[in-house]
Motif scaffolding. Structure first.
Motif, PDB file in Angstrom:
ATOM      1  N   HIS A 192       0.755  -1.016  -0.081  1.00 48.09           N
ATOM      2  CA  HIS A 192       0.072  -0.008   0.056  1.00 48.09           C
ATOM      3  C   HIS A 192       0.955   1.102  -0.003  1.00 48.09           C
ATOM      4  O   HIS A 192       1.904   1.215   0.662  1.00 48.09           O
ATOM      5  N   ILE A 193       0.486   2.368  -0.396  1.00 49.59           N
ATOM      6  CA  ILE A 193       0.949   3.614  -0.478  1.00 49.59           C
ATOM      7  C   ILE A 193      -0.160   4.727  -0.096  1.00 49.59           C
ATOM      8  O   ILE A 193      -1.253   4.401  -0.673  1.00 49.59           O
ATOM      9  N   GLY A 194      -0.102   5.840   0.388  1.00 50.39           N
ATOM     10  CA  GLY A 194      -0.912   6.996   0.124  1.00 50.39           C
ATOM     11  C   GLY A 194      -2.063   6.608   0.908  1.00 50.39           C
ATOM     12  O   GLY A 194      -3.115   7.557   0.666  1.00 50.39           O
ATOM     13  N   LEU A 195      -2.033   5.805   1.851  1.00 53.28           N
ATOM     14  CA  LEU A 195      -3.579   5.609   2.654  1.00 53.28           C
ATOM     15  C   LEU A 195      -3.463   4.905   3.892  1.00 53.28           C
ATOM     16  O   LEU A 195      -2.106   4.864   4.299  1.00 53.28           O
ATOM     17  N   GLN A 196      -4.424   5.002   4.722  1.00 54.75           N
ATOM     18  CA  GLN A 196      -4.613   4.177   6.022  1.00 54.75           C
ATOM     19  C   GLN A 196      -5.620   3.190   5.749  1.00 54.75           C
ATOM     20  O   GLN A 196      -6.565   3.364   5.196  1.00 54.75           O
ATOM     21  N   THR A 197      -5.173   2.005   6.040  1.00 54.00           N
ATOM     22  CA  THR A 197      -6.303   0.950   6.289  1.00 54.00           C
ATOM     23  C   THR A 197      -6.846   1.213   7.333  1.00 54.00           C
ATOM     24  O   THR A 197      -6.218   1.105   8.711  1.00 54.00           O
ATOM     25  N   PHE A 198      -8.189   0.815   7.727  1.00 55.29           N
ATOM     26  CA  PHE A 198      -8.920   0.816   8.827  1.00 55.29           C
ATOM     27  C   PHE A 198      -9.852  -0.304   8.978  1.00 55.29           C
ATOM     28  O   PHE A 198     -10.732  -0.479   8.244  1.00 55.29           O
ATOM     29  N   THR A 199      -9.655  -1.204  10.116  1.00 55.59           N
ATOM     30  CA  THR A 199     -10.523  -2.357  10.059  1.00 55.59           C
ATOM     31  C   THR A 199     -11.382  -2.136  11.738  1.00 55.59           C
ATOM     32  O   THR A 199     -10.657  -1.985  12.470  1.00 55.59           O
ATOM     33  N   TRP A 200     -12.737  -2.381  11.417  1.00 59.75           N
ATOM     34  CA  TRP A 200     -13.516  -1.987  12.684  1.00 59.75           C
ATOM     35  C   TRP A 200     -14.436  -3.479  12.666  1.00 59.75           C
ATOM     36  O   TRP A 200     -14.773  -3.941  11.813  1.00 59.75           O
ATOM     37  N   MET A 201     -13.987  -4.349  13.919  1.00 57.09           N
ATOM     38  CA  MET A 201     -14.307  -5.752  13.868  1.00 57.09           C
ATOM     39  C   MET A 201     -15.222  -5.772  14.956  1.00 57.09           C
ATOM     40  O   MET A 201     -15.419  -5.175  15.924  1.00 57.09           O
ATOM     41  N   LEU A 202     -16.217  -6.713  14.430  1.00 54.81           N
ATOM     42  CA  LEU A 202     -17.612  -7.140  15.276  1.00 54.81           C
ATOM     43  C   LEU A 202     -17.557  -8.399  15.693  1.00 54.81           C
ATOM     44  O   LEU A 202     -18.052  -8.508  16.835  1.00 54.81           O
ATOM     45  N   GLU A 203     -17.237  -9.301  14.908  1.00 57.53           N
ATOM     46  CA  GLU A 203     -17.080 -10.810  15.290  1.00 57.53           C
ATOM     47  C   GLU A 203     -15.922 -11.461  14.719  1.00 57.53           C
ATOM     48  O   GLU A 203     -15.557 -10.868  13.575  1.00 57.53           O
ATOM     49  N   GLY A 204     -15.459 -12.298  15.462  1.00 56.37           N
ATOM     50  CA  GLY A 204     -14.315 -12.925  14.796  1.00 56.37           C
ATOM     51  C   GLY A 204     -12.948 -12.470  15.264  1.00 56.37           C
ATOM     52  O   GLY A 204     -12.791 -11.501  15.989  1.00 56.37           O
ATOM     53  N   GLU A 205     -11.934 -13.007  14.656  1.00 51.05           N
ATOM     54  CA  GLU A 205     -10.452 -12.415  15.024  1.00 51.05           C
ATOM     55  C   GLU A 205      -9.542 -12.363  13.747  1.00 51.05           C
ATOM     56  O   GLU A 205      -9.769 -13.378  12.953  1.00 51.05           O
ATOM     57  N   ILE A 206      -8.872 -11.417  13.579  1.00 53.41           N
ATOM     58  CA  ILE A 206      -7.962 -11.731  12.252  1.00 53.41           C
ATOM     59  C   ILE A 206      -6.395 -10.863  12.833  1.00 53.41           C
ATOM     60  O   ILE A 206      -6.255 -10.237  13.647  1.00 53.41           O
ATOM     61  N   MET A 207      -5.501 -11.898  12.348  1.00 56.01           N
ATOM     62  CA  MET A 207      -4.041 -11.392  12.578  1.00 56.01           C
ATOM     63  C   MET A 207      -3.654 -10.692  11.534  1.00 56.01           C
ATOM     64  O   MET A 207      -3.565 -10.872  10.578  1.00 56.01           O
ATOM     65  N   HIS A 208      -3.025  -9.487  11.880  1.00 53.98           N
ATOM     66  CA  HIS A 208      -2.467  -8.480  10.917  1.00 53.98           C
ATOM     67  C   HIS A 208      -0.952  -8.624  11.323  1.00 53.98           C
ATOM     68  O   HIS A 208      -0.496  -8.477  12.292  1.00 53.98           O
ATOM     69  N   HIS A 232     -17.151 -10.932  11.002  1.00 60.74           N
ATOM     70  CA  HIS A 232     -17.996  -9.969  10.618  1.00 60.74           C
ATOM     71  C   HIS A 232     -17.180  -8.565  10.957  1.00 60.74           C
ATOM     72  O   HIS A 232     -16.881  -8.288  12.099  1.00 60.74           O
ATOM     73  N   ALA A 233     -16.873  -7.791   9.900  1.00 59.74           N
ATOM     74  CA  ALA A 233     -15.922  -6.511  10.006  1.00 59.74           C
ATOM     75  C   ALA A 233     -16.141  -5.710   8.982  1.00 59.74           C
ATOM     76  O   ALA A 233     -16.994  -5.946   7.796  1.00 59.74           O
ATOM     77  N   VAL A 234     -15.702  -4.335   9.123  1.00 57.26           N
ATOM     78  CA  VAL A 234     -15.911  -3.467   8.143  1.00 57.26           C
ATOM     79  C   VAL A 234     -14.369  -2.902   7.853  1.00 57.26           C
ATOM     80  O   VAL A 234     -13.746  -2.697   8.861  1.00 57.26           O
ATOM     81  N   GLN A 235     -13.856  -2.965   6.415  1.00 57.90           N
ATOM     82  CA  GLN A 235     -12.427  -2.460   6.198  1.00 57.90           C
ATOM     83  C   GLN A 235     -12.744  -1.367   5.347  1.00 57.90           C
ATOM     84  O   GLN A 235     -13.207  -1.439   4.120  1.00 57.90           O
ATOM     85  N   LEU A 236     -11.917  -0.550   5.668  1.00 62.19           N
ATOM     86  CA  LEU A 236     -11.826   1.064   4.963  1.00 62.19           C
ATOM     87  C   LEU A 236     -10.550   1.542   4.624  1.00 62.19           C
ATOM     88  O   LEU A 236      -9.572   0.861   5.170  1.00 62.19           O
TER      89      LEU A 236
END
Length: 307
Positions: A76-92, A130-134
């Motif tokens: 990625h360049i020039g941005l911020q990745t934004f994750t709002w988690m509602l259910e489950g788990e993700i490893m970044h 269940h998540a939102v990624q922006l």
């Protein structure tokens, strides 16, 4: 806004006015595949590329007993990745050495700036998601900021008008989220256990949108569900929303960026030339995008640049 700017941003910033009322634009998402999981992608689309500095919105799930998420190494360049988690788990994991599990009611924020690579994987034992990624486009003066990663396990929450609020980024009334940002912006999660009617006070200099994450809501005589996004535009001081019992909505907004940005694959830039340069460096395994430590999977290959 000039015709050229409107074409770039995907349409005018203001919604049309009919019979003295500002109208709402309905944006129907496209279904895409991310790491093996179907997602509803609301922006970018031809009809709407940005909402304030927000330039990408994926609604993932809710998925129960679904496939495991596995998004290989990508830049990625020039941005911020934004994750709002509602259910489950993700490893970044990322190329600056971050390794962080995100759990429900938490935000992960990665600032790409000049360049970073990362991966995302479902955590073993968690098949519900269940998540939102922006993505948040960085303004011109911050596009080459140093890469960093921030995790926010605690965010401002309150209960008002029979609605549970969580402020994810920015300022709302007198509340301030700790989340790092580089231009005026806001995002908020609203959940109504019971049917309710709510009037939100807005900043007329921001443009806003509402997306249903669970259930259904209504604005005047229009209902929104199944991930259809309600684009509110600018110039509004208030919006009244009726939420059905069990409805959860995401509010996003912000001040329009002063300079146009281009989006291609996983890159956001202020010119096609800088995007082409970043893609060439990724393909050449440049140190700009180092290997993600601890990840044993594929390295994603971008499609050919169309210009």
């Amino acid at each position: 806004m000039s015709e050229q700017q409107a074409q770039f941003f995907g349409g005018p910033r203001e919604c049309p006015i009919e019979n003295g009322r500002i109208q709402v634009q309905r944006i129907t998402p496209k279904i895409s595949d991310v790491g093996g999981i179907p997602v509803a992608r609301a922006i970018p689309q031809k009809g709407r590329r940005l909402i304030g500095p927000w330039c990408f919105l994926d609604h993932i799930g809710p998925v129960t007993d679904g496939p495991l998420l596995n998004v290989g190494q990508h830049p990625h360049i020039g941005l911020q990745t934004f994750t709002w988690m509602l259910e489950g788990e993700i490893m970044h994991r990322d190329s600056i050495g971050s390794a962080q599990v995100i759990r429900p009611k938490q935000v992960n924020l990665m600032t790409a700036g000049h360049g970073i690579a990362h991966t995302e994987e479902s955590v073993t034992g968690h098949r519900t998601m269940h998540a939102v990624q922006l993505w948040i486009a960085l303004p011109l003066e911050h596009k080459d900021t140093a890469a960093r990663f921030d995790h926010y396990p605690e965010l401002p929450t309150w209960h008002e008008a029979d609605v549970d609020f969580t402020l994810l980024i920015g300022t709302w009334q007198h509340k301030q989220a700790p989340t790092l940002h580089f231009s005026p912006i806001v995002a908020m999660d609203l959940y109504a256990a019971n049917s309710t009617k709510l009037t939100l006070r807005l900043d007329p200099s921001f443009e806003y949108a509402l997306m249903p994450l669970e259930g259904r809501f209504q604005i005047e005589d229009e209902s929104f569900d199944n991930n259809d996004l309600a684009y509110l535009g600018m110039l509004r001081e208030t919006i009244t929303v009726e939420l059905e019992a069990g409805c959860r909505i995401l509010l996003i907004g912000g001040a329009p960026l002063a300079d146009p940005v281009s989006i291609w694959w996983n890159f956001v830039g202020h010119s096609k030339e800088e995007i082409a340069k970043a893609q060439a460096e990724w393909e050449a395994h440049s140190p700009r995008f180092a290997v993600v430590p601890g990840y044993n999977g594929e390295r994603l290959v971008p499609p050919p640049i169309p210009w």
